[in-house]
Design an enzyme around this catalytic site. Structure first.
Site, short mmCIF file in Angstrom:
data_model
loop_
_atom_site.label_atom_id
_atom_site.label_comp_id
_atom_site.label_asym_id
_atom_site.label_seq_id
_atom_site.Cartn_x
_atom_site.Cartn_y
_atom_site.Cartn_z
N GLU A 157 33.22 4.61 19.97
CA GLU A 157 34.19 5.34 20.31
C GLU A 157 35.34 5.07 18.23
O GLU A 157 36.27 4.50 18.37
CB GLU A 157 35.07 4.88 21.23
CG GLU A 157 34.33 5.08 22.38
CD GLU A 157 35.41 4.42 24.07
OE1 GLU A 157 36.30 4.10 23.44
OE2 GLU A 157 35.10 4.68 24.17
N GLU A 184 28.54 7.03 28.19
CA GLU A 184 29.97 6.13 28.91
C GLU A 184 30.34 7.60 30.15
O GLU A 184 30.72 8.43 29.79
CB GLU A 184 30.81 5.38 28.18
CG GLU A 184 30.01 4.32 27.44
CD GLU A 184 31.00 3.45 26.25
OE1 GLU A 184 32.41 3.44 27.22
OE2 GLU A 184 30.46 3.07 25.33
O1 AHR Z 1 32.48 0.22 28.61
C1 AHR Z 1 33.92 -1.00 28.37
C2 AHR Z 1 34.27 -0.01 27.52
O2 AHR Z 1 34.91 1.16 27.05
C3 AHR Z 1 33.78 0.04 26.12
O3 AHR Z 1 33.46 -0.97 25.66
C4 AHR Z 1 33.75 0.72 25.14
O4 AHR Z 1 33.05 1.98 24.61
C5 AHR Z 1 35.10 2.06 25.85
O5 AHR Z 1 36.03 2.19 25.78
#
Ligand code: AHR
Length: 539
Positions: free
Chosen positions: A209, A337
């Protein structure tokens, strides 16, 4: 819900149920599905069913790492029940150490004698309740993570620190993990710390991110960093580099990031910048709403599934942009994610930040997401649920000696047979549902699913999102195939909010479902609010 299904199909459904009770001939069906195993498509990479664990709340500490002296059954400090369950679903990979944590993590803090490791600042400190701290004790570092991967049989996927690290720190981590014994000093140091043989890490995330917690960069700025990070990386095995991708759950899908990043790689004189994977993140994000993980009504049920399947549009939109810069599509998605994210309030405890109640709704969401992944198998190298234990869309909850599998765990178990199969074309003939959503009615597929073939075995997974109607479904194999037998399992519950708790860990689980076969057709009655996996054996 406004039912779209025609009235006469209802009676057909009833007739279909009678088929299972007795030996009456197969009845007419609500849904007609056609599968053509003679046209196998792309392989479904097992890595689509991957995992993500971060140093955050109770994910690593307590969830996975209980310590060597713990009374909780453990394997060298790793929670044994977690290892066993991950093996059971054939967990193909594990991404670590973050998440946002990765861009503040210095891998050297997590190696060497356990008692001598430093206590360091923790990225998630700011989310902890007042008076509580998230100091990182570094007991769980590279060697502990690799041991976990080995025990589970999962491939490691490491996220490197771009936000506060350097290319050199990254390169040294690569050497520490992968340099053959007896070569670099870093390989000797690894051996002194207990692992003579290299870890052979193939998957490397270059930051996380980077548009947010990983450095607040623009796509173009990140492209510059990315080029520096990979230019002189030591190569022991062919690495698979994963660049930070978009925040796919942004209202505009964050297409600007993808344009900016790939644009930033164009026209640069250099030694060939390779991007193997592009890390799309997609949260079914209800953080800023009243939507709660445990208490919800029909509108909330449908809203989550509706927003969940929007990931398919996001995949298509970004794939199109990537194709403009990379017409051969050498870069594929790593959706590292994904998952549901509700407002807070159902945490396992104050320090278990970002944990939430996981219900049947989350299990159906996972199933519909996997079907999207399977249907786009040629575009996706890997995907990782956020996060495997004690977090957002978790498969497990664990607090001290208490442990349970959540309903979402069972989706992973049901979809396991798709791993390494080849996708086959599937046509579903059933009208969409019109469903109530917070902003008015919307549409959801009446059934969503995917199919794959391996040897003479076909796997068909189907989700019925309706809170009202079951669907009698005839699955016909076209292309001249005939069926020897079919077996089916179902995941459902009378209560859409059903969950597994420490006290009632088996409230939601799998059950067998009848799937009689006649010639080229199997029939299953899919209950309302259910996921079904059918295994069909071809003659
Ligand atoms: O999964 C929780 C958080 O969500 C992670 O650390 C981040 O990459 C995302 O914003």
């Amino acid at each position: 819900m406004i039912p779209d299904r025609r009235g006469f199909l209802k009676s057909a459904a009833a007739a279909g149920m009678a088929t299972f009770a007795g030996l009456r001939p197969l009845a007419a069906a609500d849904a007609e599905i056609e599968i053509d195993p003679s046209q196998p498509g792309p392989p479904i990479n097992p890595h689509l069913y991957g995992h993500f664990i971060e140093h955050l709340g109770g994910v690593v500490y307590d969830g996975i790492w209980v310590g060597r002296d713990s009374k909780i059954p453990n394997l060298d400090g790793l929670r044994k029940q977690f290892v066993d369950d991950m093996k059971r679903i054939g967990a193909p990979n594990l991404r670590w150490p973050g998440g946002c944590f990765a861009d503040a993590y210095h891998w050297r803090d997590g190696i060497g004698a356990a008692g001598k490791r430093p206590r360091t600042y923790h990225y998630w400190e700011h989310r902890m309740p007042q008076g509580r701290h998230a100091v990182e004790g570094n007991e769980f570092g590279t060697h502990e993570f690799m041991r976990l991967c080995r025990l589970v049989g999962a491939e490691p996927y490491l996220a490197a620190n771009v936000g506060s690290g350097t290319p050199q720190e990254f390169h040294e981590w690569v050497s520490y993990c992968n340099a053959p014994p007896g070569t670099l000093s870093l390989a000797e140091e690894r051996a002194r710390n207990g692992d003579r043989e290299p870890f052979n890490v193939k998957y490397w995330g270059v930051g996380n991110e980077s548009w947010g917690c990983g450095g607040n960069m623009t796509g173009g700025e990140y492209a510059t960093e990315y080029r520096k990070y990979i230019a002189q990386v030591p190569v022991y095995l062919r690495p698979f580099f994963v660049a930070t991708g978009p925040r796919g759950h942004s209202p505009d899908g964050d297409v600007g990031w993808t344009e900016g990043f790939f644009g930033g790689l164009q026209g640069v004189r250099g030694l060939g910048v390779r991007v193997d994977g592009f890390a799309l993140h997609y949260y079914t994000d209800f953080r800023q709403t009243a939507e709660d993980g445990a208490r919800f009504e029909a509108k909330g049920w449908y809203a989550v599934l509706h927003k969940g399947v929007h990931i398919e549009d996001v995949i298509n939109d970004h794939w199109r942009i990537m194709g403009k810069h990379d017409p051969q599509h050498r870069t594929r998605f790593v959706i590292d994610e994904w998952g549901n994210w509700y407002r807070g309030g159902t945490e396992l405890g104050p320090e278990y930040i970002l944990s939430q109640t996981i219900t049947l709704r989350d299990a159906l969401h996972a199933a519909m997401t996997f079907d999207v992944f399977n249907r786009h198998a040629e575009k996706i190298e890997m995907a990782n649920v956020a996060q495997t234990i004690n977090c957002l869309h978790s498969l497990f909850a664990a607090v001290g000696d208490k442990y349970t599998r959540t309903p979402a765990y069972y989706t992973f178990e049901m979809y396991r047979p798709h791993m390494a199969g080849r996708r086959v074309p599937m046509k579903i003939d059933l009208p969409d549902l019109t469903v109530p959503l917070p902003d008015g009615p919307g549409r959801l597929p009446g059934l969503s699913g995917s199919a794959s073939v391996r040897d003479r075995s076909l796997t068909v997974t189907l989700t019925n999102p309706s809170l009202q109607d079951r669907v009698v479904t005839r699955i016909r194999v076209s292309g001249g195939g005939r069926l020897r037998e079919a077996r089916a399992t179902v995941l459902t519950h009378e209560d859409m909010r059903a969950t597994n708790t420490f006290e009632r860990p088996d409230e939601v689980g799998l059950a067998a479902l009848a799937a009689p076969v006649s010639g080229d057709t199997a029939t299953v009655t899919i209950p309302k609010q259910a996921v079904v996996a059918v295994s069909l054996q071809l003659v």
